[in-house]
Write a protein that holds these residues in place. Structure first.
Motif, short mmCIF file in Angstrom:
data_model
loop_
_atom_site.label_atom_id
_atom_site.label_comp_id
_atom_site.label_asym_id
_atom_site.label_seq_id
_atom_site.Cartn_x
_atom_site.Cartn_y
_atom_site.Cartn_z
N ASN A 230 1.75 -6.92 11.23
CA ASN A 230 1.89 -7.20 12.65
C ASN A 230 2.72 -6.10 13.33
OD1 ASN A 230 0.58 -9.71 13.64
ND2 ASN A 230 1.69 -10.63 11.94
N SER A 231 3.71 -5.60 12.60
CA SER A 231 4.52 -4.50 13.12
C SER A 231 3.67 -3.24 13.27
CB SER A 231 5.70 -4.23 12.18
OG SER A 231 6.43 -3.10 12.60
N LEU A 232 2.78 -3.05 12.30
CA LEU A 232 1.89 -1.89 12.33
C LEU A 232 1.01 -1.92 13.58
CD1 LEU A 232 1.05 0.57 10.57
CD2 LEU A 232 -0.73 -0.87 9.59
N ILE A 233 0.50 -3.08 13.92
CA ILE A 233 -0.32 -3.22 15.13
C ILE A 233 0.53 -3.01 16.37
CG2 ILE A 233 -1.66 -4.86 16.50
CD1 ILE A 233 -2.58 -6.15 13.90
N ARG A 234 1.72 -3.59 16.35
CA ARG A 234 2.61 -3.49 17.51
C ARG A 234 2.98 -2.03 17.82
NH1 ARG A 234 8.84 -5.57 17.78
NH2 ARG A 234 9.12 -5.47 20.04
N HIS A 235 3.22 -1.26 16.77
CA HIS A 235 3.61 0.14 16.96
C HIS A 235 2.41 1.09 16.92
CE1 HIS A 235 7.46 -1.70 15.64
NE2 HIS A 235 7.96 -0.84 16.52
N LYS A 236 1.23 0.51 17.10
CA LYS A 236 -0.01 1.30 17.18
C LYS A 236 -0.18 2.22 15.98
CE LYS A 236 -0.05 1.12 22.23
NZ LYS A 236 -0.06 1.88 23.50
N ALA A 237 0.04 1.64 14.80
CA ALA A 237 -0.20 2.33 13.54
C ALA A 237 0.57 3.63 13.43
CB ALA A 237 -1.69 2.59 13.33
N SER A 238 1.86 3.61 13.77
CA SER A 238 2.69 4.80 13.61
C SER A 238 2.89 5.09 12.13
CB SER A 238 4.05 4.60 14.29
OG SER A 238 4.78 3.60 13.60
N LYS A 239 3.22 6.33 11.81
CA LYS A 239 3.38 6.73 10.41
C LYS A 239 4.47 5.91 9.71
CE LYS A 239 2.40 9.56 6.98
NZ LYS A 239 3.37 9.11 5.96
N PRO A 240 5.67 5.72 10.31
CA PRO A 240 6.69 4.92 9.65
C PRO A 240 6.25 3.47 9.38
CG PRO A 240 7.66 6.21 11.40
CD PRO A 240 6.18 6.33 11.56
N SER A 241 5.60 2.85 10.37
CA SER A 241 5.15 1.46 10.17
C SER A 241 4.04 1.39 9.14
CB SER A 241 4.70 0.84 11.50
OG SER A 241 3.66 1.59 12.08
N ALA A 242 3.20 2.43 9.08
CA ALA A 242 2.13 2.47 8.07
C ALA A 242 2.73 2.60 6.67
CB ALA A 242 1.19 3.64 8.34
N ASP A 243 3.77 3.43 6.54
CA ASP A 243 4.44 3.59 5.24
C ASP A 243 5.11 2.29 4.81
OD1 ASP A 243 3.66 6.21 5.12
OD2 ASP A 243 5.56 7.03 5.87
N ASP A 244 5.73 1.61 5.75
CA ASP A 244 6.40 0.35 5.44
C ASP A 244 5.38 -0.69 4.99
OD1 ASP A 244 8.73 -1.49 5.47
OD2 ASP A 244 7.56 -2.48 7.04
N ALA A 245 4.25 -0.75 5.70
CA ALA A 245 3.20 -1.70 5.34
C ALA A 245 2.66 -1.41 3.95
CB ALA A 245 2.08 -1.65 6.37
N HIS A 246 2.51 -0.12 3.65
CA HIS A 246 1.99 0.27 2.33
C HIS A 246 2.95 -0.17 1.22
CE1 HIS A 246 0.76 2.85 -1.05
NE2 HIS A 246 -0.42 2.90 -0.46
N ASN A 247 4.24 -0.02 1.45
CA ASN A 247 5.24 -0.43 0.46
C ASN A 247 5.22 -1.95 0.27
OD1 ASN A 247 6.10 2.22 0.09
ND2 ASN A 247 7.71 2.07 1.65
N GLN A 248 5.10 -2.67 1.37
CA GLN A 248 5.05 -4.12 1.28
C GLN A 248 3.79 -4.58 0.54
OE1 GLN A 248 7.42 -6.15 2.04
NE2 GLN A 248 8.76 -4.71 3.10
N LEU A 249 2.68 -3.90 0.76
CA LEU A 249 1.44 -4.22 0.07
C LEU A 249 1.57 -3.96 -1.43
CD1 LEU A 249 -1.12 -2.76 2.64
CD2 LEU A 249 -1.00 -5.15 1.92
N ASP A 250 2.32 -2.91 -1.78
CA ASP A 250 2.57 -2.61 -3.19
C ASP A 250 3.30 -3.77 -3.87
OD1 ASP A 250 1.44 -0.36 -4.26
OD2 ASP A 250 3.02 1.00 -3.57
N GLN A 251 4.33 -4.29 -3.20
CA GLN A 251 5.10 -5.40 -3.75
C GLN A 251 4.23 -6.66 -3.87
OE1 GLN A 251 8.86 -6.00 -1.73
NE2 GLN A 251 9.15 -3.80 -1.47
N LEU A 252 3.40 -6.89 -2.87
CA LEU A 252 2.52 -8.05 -2.90
C LEU A 252 1.51 -7.93 -4.03
CD1 LEU A 252 1.45 -10.70 -1.76
CD2 LEU A 252 0.10 -9.40 -0.12
#
Length: 283
Positions: A230-252
């Motif tokens: 949701n943060s990724l969408i909110r920040h229009k897929a910025s590089k930092p938010s994309a990296d954070d999402a990728h890390n969270q997906l790794d943990q999941l």
């Protein structure tokens, strides 16, 4: 329902397998009070596998087979079989939910890796979130079905001093604790029922890593990914938010892998136990 470990028909000293079943049941009951974290749920699933393996050994005992073979009331016999099938159905629902999420996670990770912070990434994220909504609806349906199985007969026609009653009671206890663990698992996959808004979750995640335990337990891996996306969408897929999402997906993904393996082992063991029960009751 309480299990009468000793009866007039059982030996004065319970069989070691019966004692082991009781010990495993006690451990699982005590673990119900623990936090619904990924590690605790994986531990419970492992405990369930041990319990059902022990139940299968219980069903191989001549004493157990003699008790269950004396079928004088088809209703409770059918309830035992229905109960074992119910456990397999709930397990299948959990497996489907995890598998669907796993496939979506892998696809989304691949896309994020290739496209980074591109604007078009938000449409792929929305697809994942839509898929999550479908998973949650399926889980809600499965949970509703679980609630509908609470009012069942107490096989009162059986003599409480009879070994058949003792065995049936024990198997019903096993069914009850198994359903309780599956309910915890399904709730975990679905995420908190009354969780804060996505932005509140993101705010918590972006705070200092020195988070108190009470706050940390409010968010599980599934909810963390939902918040990050949701943060990724909110920040229009910025590089930092994309990296954070990728890390969270790794943990999941790691969480899903552990639960998927534990569920598969448990599912195979429950099938084995059901076959043993069928062989005895249909003998």
């Amino acid at each position: 329902m309480a299990f009468h470990t000793r009866s007039n028909s059982f030996p004065s000293r319970p069989h070691p397998v019966l004692q082991e079943v009781d010990e495993l049941l006690c451990r699982l009951r005590s673990s119900e009070a623990t936090s619904a974290s990924s590690s605790s749920i994986s531990h419970k699933l492992s405990g369930l596998q041990d319990l059902h393996d022990c139940v299968d050994r219980l069903l191989q005992l001549p004493l157990t087979q003699q008790a269950l073979a004396q079928v004088q009331n088809e209703k409770w016999a059918n309830e035992l079989l229905d109960g074992s099938l119910r456990l397999l159905d709930v397990s299948s629902s959990a497996k489907d939910a995890i598998l669907q999420t796993k496939e979506c996670v892998q696809d989304l990770q691949s896309i994020i890796r290739r496209r980074g912070g591109e604007t078009g990434l938000t449409s792929e994220v929305r697809k994942y979130l839509t898929s999550r909504k479908m998973v949650k609806k399926a889980i809600q349906k499965a949970m509703k079905n679980l609630k509908g199985t609470e009012n069942r007969s107490t096989f009162s026609s059986l003599n409480k001093d009879d070994e058949t009653f003792s065995v049936v009671s024990k198997l019903r206890e096993v069914e009850a604790i198994t359903l309780a663990v599956f309910e915890s698992l399904l709730s975990f996959i679905s995420g908190p029922k009354s969780q804060p808004s996505s932005w509140s979750l993101v705010s918590k995640m972006m705070q200092s890593k020195k988070v108190v335990c009470e706050e940390a337990t409010e968010i599980n891996e599934f909810a963390e990914v939902d918040a990050a996306l949701n943060s990724l969408i909110r920040h229009k897929a910025s590089k930092p938010s994309a990296d954070d999402a990728h890390n969270q997906l790794d943990q999941l993904k790691s969480c899903i892998q552990d639960q998927e393996e534990a569920l598969e082992c448990l599912f195979r063991q429950m099938i084995k136990t059901r076959v043993s029960l069928l062989n005895i009751l249909n003998h």
